[in-house]
Design a protein around this motif. Structure first.
Motif, PDB file in Angstrom:
ATOM      1  N   ASP A  85      -5.848  -5.297 -13.031  1.00  0.00           N
ATOM      2  CA  ASP A  85      -4.965  -5.320 -11.876  1.00  0.00           C
ATOM      3  C   ASP A  85      -4.086  -4.080 -11.863  1.00  0.00           C
ATOM      4  OD1 ASP A  85      -3.186  -5.834  -9.845  1.00  0.00           O
ATOM      5  OD2 ASP A  85      -2.735  -7.860 -10.483  1.00  0.00           O
ATOM      6  N   PRO A  86      -4.455  -3.066 -11.061  1.00  0.00           N
ATOM      7  CA  PRO A  86      -3.672  -1.833 -11.050  1.00  0.00           C
ATOM      8  C   PRO A  86      -2.234  -2.033 -10.582  1.00  0.00           C
ATOM      9  CG  PRO A  86      -5.281  -1.825  -9.280  1.00  0.00           C
ATOM     10  CD  PRO A  86      -5.562  -3.033 -10.123  1.00  0.00           C
ATOM     11  N   THR A  87      -1.991  -3.041  -9.764  1.00  0.00           N
ATOM     12  CA  THR A  87      -0.619  -3.252  -9.290  1.00  0.00           C
ATOM     13  C   THR A  87       0.287  -3.666 -10.450  1.00  0.00           C
ATOM     14  OG1 THR A  87      -1.162  -5.518  -8.613  1.00  0.00           O
ATOM     15  CG2 THR A  87      -1.273  -3.811  -6.926  1.00  0.00           C
ATOM     16  N   ARG A  88      -0.258  -4.367 -11.426  1.00  0.00           N
ATOM     17  CA  ARG A  88       0.541  -4.737 -12.596  1.00  0.00           C
ATOM     18  C   ARG A  88       0.878  -3.506 -13.430  1.00  0.00           C
ATOM     19  NH1 ARG A  88       1.405  -9.899 -13.265  1.00  0.00           N
ATOM     20  NH2 ARG A  88       1.855  -9.772 -15.476  1.00  0.00           N
ATOM     21  N   ASP A  89      -0.068  -2.571 -13.519  1.00  0.00           N
ATOM     22  CA  ASP A  89       0.201  -1.324 -14.238  1.00  0.00           C
ATOM     23  C   ASP A  89       1.321  -0.548 -13.555  1.00  0.00           C
ATOM     24  OD1 ASP A  89      -1.892  -1.948 -15.968  1.00  0.00           O
ATOM     25  OD2 ASP A  89      -3.322  -0.647 -14.938  1.00  0.00           O
ATOM     26  N   ILE A  90       1.251  -0.462 -12.242  1.00  0.00           N
ATOM     27  CA  ILE A  90       2.260   0.256 -11.463  1.00  0.00           C
ATOM     28  C   ILE A  90       3.620  -0.422 -11.622  1.00  0.00           C
ATOM     29  CG2 ILE A  90       2.991   0.931  -9.135  1.00  0.00           C
ATOM     30  CD1 ILE A  90      -0.112   0.964  -8.499  1.00  0.00           C
ATOM     31  N   ALA A  91       3.636  -1.748 -11.519  1.00  0.00           N
ATOM     32  CA  ALA A  91       4.890  -2.496 -11.663  1.00  0.00           C
ATOM     33  C   ALA A  91       5.468  -2.323 -13.066  1.00  0.00           C
ATOM     34  CB  ALA A  91       4.669  -3.968 -11.343  1.00  0.00           C
ATOM     35  N   GLY A  92       4.595  -2.307 -14.053  1.00  0.00           N
ATOM     36  CA  GLY A  92       5.053  -2.110 -15.435  1.00  0.00           C
ATOM     37  C   GLY A  92       5.706  -0.757 -15.624  1.00  0.00           C
ATOM     38  N   ASP A  97      10.648   2.676 -15.986  1.00  0.00           N
ATOM     39  CA  ASP A  97      11.500   3.691 -15.358  1.00  0.00           C
ATOM     40  C   ASP A  97      12.882   3.120 -15.029  1.00  0.00           C
ATOM     41  OD1 ASP A  97       9.420   5.486 -15.534  1.00  0.00           O
ATOM     42  OD2 ASP A  97       8.863   5.315 -13.402  1.00  0.00           O
ATOM     43  N   TYR A  98      12.914   1.883 -14.533  1.00  0.00           N
ATOM     44  CA  TYR A  98      14.175   1.229 -14.188  1.00  0.00           C
ATOM     45  C   TYR A  98      15.065   1.092 -15.427  1.00  0.00           C
ATOM     46  CZ  TYR A  98      17.463  -2.482 -12.982  1.00  0.00           C
ATOM     47  OH  TYR A  98      18.607  -3.217 -12.811  1.00  0.00           O
ATOM     48  N   ILE A  99      14.476   0.601 -16.511  1.00  0.00           N
ATOM     49  CA  ILE A  99      15.252   0.417 -17.735  1.00  0.00           C
ATOM     50  C   ILE A  99      15.740   1.764 -18.268  1.00  0.00           C
ATOM     51  CG2 ILE A  99      15.138  -0.353 -20.157  1.00  0.00           C
ATOM     52  CD1 ILE A  99      15.397  -2.584 -17.986  1.00  0.00           C
TER      53      ILE A  99
END
Length: 122
Positions: A85-92, A97-99
């Motif tokens: 699931d590429p969207t999970r990679d992107i979200a990860g 980056d957020y942290i």
């Protein structure tokens, strides 16, 4: 080996054709139809097959590459870069980056969670 994946673009959709194509590729990666290392059609070949402008396909491919779903290997062509699931990679990556941003600002974990909760409620 190049694979012709099944893509149907709707002229009635409010979603632009490049985005329909992008999402179709992502859905097929999620489903396991397109796996890591699978060569995908060239921009021109897919544009001709779908009856759309090459720039439309090129934009979809660029966005897929930016998201880490597709990788271009020069003259060898474009390939599916990830499986699953590429969207999970992107979200990860976005979470990391957020942290990193929270840490640079000197905020603690409770502040980070508070900002996320506020954003989810907005």
């Amino acid at each position: 080996m190049s694979i012709v994946f099944h893509v149907e673009l709707s002229t009635d959709s409010t979603q632009p054709p490049y985005d329909q194509l992008r999402m179709a590729v992502i859905e097929q990666v999620r489903a396991g139809t397109l796996t890591a290392g699978t060569k995908i059609p060239t921009v021109r070949a897919l544009a001709a097959e779908l009856g759309i402008a090459p720039n439309t396909v090129a934009r979809a491919y660029r966005e897929l590459e930016a998201d880490g779903v597709v990788e271009t290997r020069g003259r060898q062509g474009s390939f599916i870069a990830s499986s699953g699931d590429p969207t999970r990679d992107i979200a990860g990556r976005a979470a990391v980056d957020y942290i990193a941003t929270i840490r640079r600002l000197g905020l603690d974990d409770s502040a980070a969670i508070e900002f996320v909760q506020r954003a989810l409620q907005a």
